[in-house]
Enzyme design. Structure first.
Site, mmCIF file in Angstrom:
data_model
loop_
_atom_site.group_PDB
_atom_site.id
_atom_site.type_symbol
_atom_site.label_atom_id
_atom_site.label_comp_id
_atom_site.label_asym_id
_atom_site.label_seq_id
_atom_site.Cartn_x
_atom_site.Cartn_y
_atom_site.Cartn_z
ATOM 1 N N GLN A 166 -2.871 -16.536 19.029
ATOM 2 C CA GLN A 166 -4.151 -16.576 19.718
ATOM 3 C C GLN A 166 -4.579 -15.176 20.141
ATOM 4 O O GLN A 166 -3.784 -14.232 20.105
ATOM 5 C CB GLN A 166 -4.045 -17.472 20.961
ATOM 6 C CG GLN A 166 -2.922 -17.078 21.906
ATOM 7 C CD GLN A 166 -2.416 -18.217 22.752
ATOM 8 O OE1 GLN A 166 -3.103 -19.205 22.979
ATOM 9 N NE2 GLN A 166 -1.201 -18.096 23.247
ATOM 10 N N HIS A 206 -1.545 -24.699 39.651
ATOM 11 C CA HIS A 206 -0.084 -24.749 39.578
ATOM 12 C C HIS A 206 0.517 -25.684 40.619
ATOM 13 O O HIS A 206 1.495 -26.394 40.340
ATOM 14 C CB HIS A 206 0.490 -23.332 39.710
ATOM 15 C CG HIS A 206 0.132 -22.455 38.562
ATOM 16 N ND1 HIS A 206 -0.366 -21.181 38.704
ATOM 17 C CD2 HIS A 206 0.194 -22.684 37.213
ATOM 18 C CE1 HIS A 206 -0.594 -20.657 37.511
ATOM 19 N NE2 HIS A 206 -0.265 -21.541 36.598
ATOM 20 N N GLU A 265 7.539 -22.243 25.718
ATOM 21 C CA GLU A 265 6.258 -21.564 25.515
ATOM 22 C C GLU A 265 6.216 -21.020 24.090
ATOM 23 O O GLU A 265 7.135 -20.304 23.681
ATOM 24 C CB GLU A 265 6.094 -20.429 26.527
ATOM 25 C CG GLU A 265 5.008 -19.423 26.218
ATOM 26 C CD GLU A 265 3.618 -20.022 26.175
ATOM 27 O OE1 GLU A 265 2.924 -19.835 25.144
ATOM 28 O OE2 GLU A 265 3.216 -20.680 27.158
ATOM 29 N N ASP A 323 8.183 -24.110 19.919
ATOM 30 C CA ASP A 323 7.157 -25.135 19.815
ATOM 31 C C ASP A 323 7.482 -26.291 20.760
ATOM 32 O O ASP A 323 8.460 -27.020 20.549
ATOM 33 C CB ASP A 323 7.085 -25.628 18.363
ATOM 34 C CG ASP A 323 5.928 -26.569 18.115
ATOM 35 O OD1 ASP A 323 5.453 -27.211 19.067
ATOM 36 O OD2 ASP A 323 5.497 -26.667 16.950
ATOM 37 N N GLY A 324 6.675 -26.470 21.794
ATOM 38 C CA GLY A 324 6.914 -27.537 22.756
ATOM 39 C C GLY A 324 6.792 -28.913 22.146
ATOM 40 O O GLY A 324 7.504 -29.848 22.543
ATOM 41 N N ASP A 377 1.597 -28.033 30.515
ATOM 42 C CA ASP A 377 0.724 -26.974 31.030
ATOM 43 C C ASP A 377 0.167 -26.206 29.838
ATOM 44 O O ASP A 377 0.567 -25.089 29.544
ATOM 45 C CB ASP A 377 1.546 -26.059 31.958
ATOM 46 C CG ASP A 377 0.715 -24.959 32.573
ATOM 47 O OD1 ASP A 377 -0.493 -24.897 32.294
ATOM 48 O OD2 ASP A 377 1.280 -24.144 33.330
ATOM 49 N N SER A 378 -0.766 -26.847 29.135
ATOM 50 C CA SER A 378 -1.245 -26.322 27.860
ATOM 51 C C SER A 378 -2.617 -25.675 28.000
ATOM 52 O O SER A 378 -3.306 -25.809 29.015
ATOM 53 C CB SER A 378 -1.330 -27.458 26.836
ATOM 54 O OG SER A 378 -2.331 -28.384 27.228
ATOM 55 N N THR A 379 -3.025 -24.994 26.934
ATOM 56 C CA THR A 379 -4.396 -24.519 26.829
ATOM 57 C C THR A 379 -5.283 -25.693 26.415
ATOM 58 O O THR A 379 -4.830 -26.840 26.327
ATOM 59 C CB THR A 379 -4.512 -23.391 25.794
ATOM 60 O OG1 THR A 379 -4.091 -23.906 24.527
ATOM 61 C CG2 THR A 379 -3.627 -22.217 26.166
ATOM 62 N N PRO A 428 -2.887 -23.687 18.809
ATOM 63 C CA PRO A 428 -1.500 -24.136 18.932
ATOM 64 C C PRO A 428 -1.309 -25.323 19.866
ATOM 65 O O PRO A 428 -0.264 -25.965 19.835
ATOM 66 C CB PRO A 428 -0.780 -22.890 19.479
ATOM 67 C CG PRO A 428 -1.848 -22.066 20.108
ATOM 68 C CD PRO A 428 -3.081 -22.313 19.300
#
Length: 261
Positions: A14, A45, A89, A120-121, A138-140, A145
């Site tokens: 990214q 958070h 992560e 890779d989670g 806790d992703s984008t 990805p």
């Protein structure tokens, strides 16, 4: 207002930009989207971590998928019952530059209870069985990805990776512009977990300010807990009262959670 650019890099996954802003301090931006800032990071958070960790009576092993800035593991480690937090992560550069430019967010990577895996989670979840008490996604946003982290198959994998009384929470974007995403996430969760809830918080640097989290639990209800489960934490947003209040949804958000016609 951007005062200066601290770092720009096209990683293997990214576009990563670290910038210094006038209003919000240092800010991490991935693929043009704000991920976190020094001023308001505590809201996201605290809410992704403390709601499930107080709901579970004895969270000892926790998995964080994504969250390379380190803020989620910082909050998880405030719970003394947690013996280990594993973070997977996919982009090691996020961790690297968060340590450099967001040190008050990412300082728990050196904690002996933390295990960092650069990988890779999605695959980590699929390869885990009956292992975690709590899983936090806790992703984008669901592009690039992170696209696989918003699928029903991923939620099924989470259920398999959780212990028999496990809980998961995933960030599920905002209801103003991503209503279809939220509707799909909560309905997929309902088909897999006996307890499924949506809750919200306010994050000024995120689109619309209103943000949602989807919770799936095999056993424990976040709205039906003994008072003895709560204890004092060093927080700026989360409180016992807010824990319950965050599940009170505006009607248009509540309608996203109702059964499809």
């Amino acid at each position: 207002k951007i005062n200066k650019t601290l770092h720009i890099e096209k990683t293997d996954f990214q576009q990563l930009d670290m910038i210094e802003t006038d209003e919000f301090g240092n800010m991490l931006v991935l693929d043009g989207m704000v991920m976190t800032s020094e001023r308001d990071e505590f809201v996201y958070h605290e809410m992704i971590a403390h709601v499930p960790l107080f709901t579970h009576p004895n969270p000892q092993k926790v998995l964080v998928v994504g969250g390379g800035d380190g803020g989620t593991i910082r909050e998880v480690l405030k719970h003394p019952n947690v013996q280990k937090v594993v973070q997977v992560e996919i982009d090691g550069k996020v961790v690297e530059y968060s340590k450099q430019y967001l040190p008050h967010i990412s300082f728990e990577y050196d904690n002996p209870r933390t295990e960092l895996i650069i990988g890779d989670g999605f695959m980590h979840i699929l390869e885990s069985t009956d292992e975690y008490d709590v899983i936090l996604v806790d992703s984008t946003e669901p592009v690039g990805p992170a696209a696989n982290l918003f699928t029903k198959g991923f939620y099924s994998g989470i259920s398999n990776a959780l212990k028999e009384d496990g809980i998961f929470v995933a960030q599920t974007d905002n209801p103003w512009f991503k209503g279809d995403l939220i509707r799909k996430a909560i309905h997929d969760t309902k088909e897999i977990f006996p307890v499924s809830k949506l809750y919200t918080c306010n994050i000024p640097t995120y689109p619309s300010g209103m943000w949602t989290f989807t919770l799936g639990s095999k056993k424990y209800d976040p709205l039906n807990m003994p008072d003895s489960r709560f204890f004092e934490l060093d927080t700026k947003y989360y409180t016992k009262e807010l824990h319950y209040a965050s599940f009170v949804l505006p009607k248009f958000v509540q309608e996203l959670c109702e059964e499809k016609k």
